[in-house]
Motif scaffolding. Sequence first.
Motif, mmCIF file in Angstrom:
data_model
loop_
_atom_site.group_PDB
_atom_site.id
_atom_site.type_symbol
_atom_site.label_atom_id
_atom_site.label_comp_id
_atom_site.label_asym_id
_atom_site.label_seq_id
_atom_site.Cartn_x
_atom_site.Cartn_y
_atom_site.Cartn_z
ATOM 1 N N UNK A 38 0.835 -1.202 0.000
ATOM 2 C CA UNK A 38 0.000 0.000 0.000
ATOM 3 C C UNK A 38 0.871 1.254 0.000
ATOM 4 N N UNK A 39 1.952 1.229 0.779
ATOM 5 C CA UNK A 39 2.870 2.374 0.778
ATOM 6 C C UNK A 39 3.623 2.481 -0.539
ATOM 7 N N UNK A 40 3.940 1.345 -1.142
ATOM 8 C CA UNK A 40 4.634 1.358 -2.437
ATOM 9 C C UNK A 40 3.786 2.078 -3.480
ATOM 10 N N UNK A 41 2.486 1.804 -3.507
ATOM 11 C CA UNK A 41 1.601 2.474 -4.473
ATOM 12 C C UNK A 41 1.671 3.988 -4.295
ATOM 13 N N UNK A 42 1.577 4.453 -3.044
ATOM 14 C CA UNK A 42 1.574 5.897 -2.781
ATOM 15 C C UNK A 42 2.905 6.540 -3.150
ATOM 16 N N UNK A 43 4.006 5.902 -2.774
ATOM 17 C CA UNK A 43 5.325 6.474 -3.078
ATOM 18 C C UNK A 43 5.603 6.459 -4.580
ATOM 19 N N UNK A 44 5.292 5.348 -5.227
ATOM 20 C CA UNK A 44 5.554 5.228 -6.664
ATOM 21 C C UNK A 44 4.699 6.202 -7.463
ATOM 22 N N UNK A 45 3.457 6.418 -7.030
ATOM 23 C CA UNK A 45 2.592 7.374 -7.726
ATOM 24 C C UNK A 45 3.166 8.778 -7.635
ATOM 25 N N UNK A 46 3.632 9.154 -6.442
ATOM 26 C CA UNK A 46 4.267 10.466 -6.284
ATOM 27 C C UNK A 46 5.461 10.613 -7.230
ATOM 28 N N UNK A 47 6.305 9.576 -7.291
ATOM 29 C CA UNK A 47 7.485 9.646 -8.159
ATOM 30 C C UNK A 47 7.087 9.719 -9.636
ATOM 31 N N UNK A 48 5.998 9.043 -9.982
ATOM 32 C CA UNK A 48 5.512 9.088 -11.366
ATOM 33 C C UNK A 48 4.966 10.471 -11.707
ATOM 34 N N UNK A 49 4.296 11.106 -10.739
ATOM 35 C CA UNK A 49 3.795 12.462 -10.940
ATOM 36 C C UNK A 49 4.954 13.412 -11.241
ATOM 37 N N UNK A 50 6.045 13.260 -10.497
ATOM 38 C CA UNK A 50 7.229 14.096 -10.735
ATOM 39 C C UNK A 50 7.794 13.830 -12.133
ATOM 40 N N UNK A 51 7.840 12.562 -12.531
ATOM 41 C CA UNK A 51 8.303 12.226 -13.879
ATOM 42 C C UNK A 51 7.447 12.901 -14.943
ATOM 43 N N UNK A 52 6.168 13.059 -14.646
ATOM 44 C CA UNK A 52 5.244 13.663 -15.603
ATOM 45 C C UNK A 52 5.230 15.180 -15.584
ATOM 46 N N UNK A 53 6.156 15.776 -14.846
ATOM 47 C CA UNK A 53 6.235 17.235 -14.818
ATOM 48 C C UNK A 53 5.593 17.870 -13.605
ATOM 49 N N UNK A 54 5.057 17.035 -12.700
ATOM 50 C CA UNK A 54 4.449 17.560 -11.488
ATOM 51 C C UNK A 54 5.490 17.908 -10.439
ATOM 52 N N UNK A 55 5.012 18.326 -9.275
ATOM 53 C CA UNK A 55 5.894 18.776 -8.199
ATOM 54 C C UNK A 55 5.963 17.714 -7.111
ATOM 55 N N UNK A 56 7.139 17.564 -6.540
ATOM 56 C CA UNK A 56 7.356 16.625 -5.434
ATOM 57 C C UNK A 56 6.456 16.973 -4.254
ATOM 58 N N UNK A 57 5.872 15.968 -3.630
ATOM 59 C CA UNK A 57 5.138 16.169 -2.389
ATOM 60 C C UNK A 57 5.502 15.051 -1.419
ATOM 61 N N UNK A 58 5.527 15.380 -0.144
ATOM 62 C CA UNK A 58 5.873 14.388 0.866
ATOM 63 C C UNK A 58 4.744 13.379 1.015
ATOM 64 N N UNK A 59 5.096 12.103 0.963
ATOM 65 C CA UNK A 59 4.105 11.030 1.100
ATOM 66 C C UNK A 59 4.131 10.492 2.526
ATOM 67 N N UNK A 60 2.963 10.411 3.126
ATOM 68 C CA UNK A 60 2.855 9.767 4.436
ATOM 69 C C UNK A 60 2.882 8.259 4.246
ATOM 70 N N UNK A 61 3.595 7.575 5.124
ATOM 71 C CA UNK A 61 3.696 6.119 5.048
ATOM 72 C C UNK A 61 3.389 5.497 6.408
ATOM 73 N N UNK A 62 3.278 4.182 6.406
ATOM 74 C CA UNK A 62 2.907 3.463 7.619
ATOM 75 C C UNK A 62 1.655 2.617 7.438
ATOM 76 N N UNK A 63 1.169 2.531 6.174
ATOM 77 C CA UNK A 63 -0.003 1.694 5.882
ATOM 78 C C UNK A 63 0.379 0.222 5.959
ATOM 79 N N UNK A 64 -0.640 -0.593 6.171
ATOM 80 C CA UNK A 64 -0.466 -2.036 6.055
ATOM 81 C C UNK A 64 -1.397 -2.556 4.971
ATOM 82 N N UNK A 65 -1.141 -3.768 4.528
ATOM 83 C CA UNK A 65 -1.863 -4.335 3.389
ATOM 84 C C UNK A 65 -3.096 -5.112 3.829
#
Length: 331
Positions: free
Chosen positions: A120-147
């Motif tokens: 679940x945390x991988x999805x959130x972190x990877x999406x943020x990194x993909x947004x940056x790849x697409x020209x978006x701005x970095x944002x801090x991702x909260x983590x600590x979810x469980x599956x």
Amino acid sequence: MSKALALVVVLFLVLFCEKCYGELRVGFYEGKCGLTNVEDVVQNVVNTWHIEKKEKDIPAALLRMQFHDCFVKGCDASILLDGFISEKQAVPNLSVRGYELIDAIKEALEAKCQGLVSCADIISMATRDAVVLGGGKWYDVETGRRDGNVSLASNVNLPAATISVSDSIKLFASKSLSQYDMVYLLGGHTVGIARCSLFKDRIYNFNNTGGPDPSMSPWLLAELKGKCPRISLFFDNTYPLDVKTPSLVDNSFFQEIKRGNGVLQIDQQIALDELTKNIVDDIVSDPDFYTKFGEAMVKLGRVEVLIDGQGEVRKSCRVVNEKPFIFGGFH
């Protein structure tokens, strides 16, 4: 406890939880994987995948994956589980992509710190990194979810492209997301495509009128007629949701829906409805769209999360962990 000591404890808790939301927090994995920075591992795999696989649509794929995961029983990576009746088999999820990328990230993290980072945390972190790849701005991702360990196609009830603005607001509110969050999250349509079958009624038979949606610009109507013929027996063509910059994470999507160039009905309606049109107007003129889009993504990542002893941290994102056998049954 003395008043002075009590004050120190309160101040410590306030400072410690400055970036927390419940049990989620920025930097949850810091110091838990030796010298390895978990978020760097995720970002490196996303970037490498983007370059080596030459997949330019990673931002659209992962934005959609996170939304589809979080809106069904919360952000618990249940969309990743394989199975004949899992969420993957629901009609809205048949075209979700990005599973192999998530697998690659999980494999890289397991090699560094086994059983530490949730899918679940991988999805959130990877999406943020993909947004940056697409020209978006970095944002801090909260983590600590469980599956989560339950994934059923029957649980999938995602909003249709024809949902009304008022019903959409109610749906997002049920996930503790405001109408502002809703509009910004719909801005995720700044990347990606939609199949003609999702909007063909707007071209040829809007609300059973036998004609097109009058809110659609003449230019877009001509474009879509050329791409989506009235009768197509074998092909369901696609068209970009952002007609101007379909590969960039930016606010041009909102500029275009103001011109009547929204491809999906709900996209066009948020620019027209009294409940949301002022928000769209503000976004069009706001140079800080990127920051606020990131804030909305963080709020999406908080929806109905599993924390602490809830759920599990999967060894493979595609299957739940095996339960150890103990005498007298399974534990």
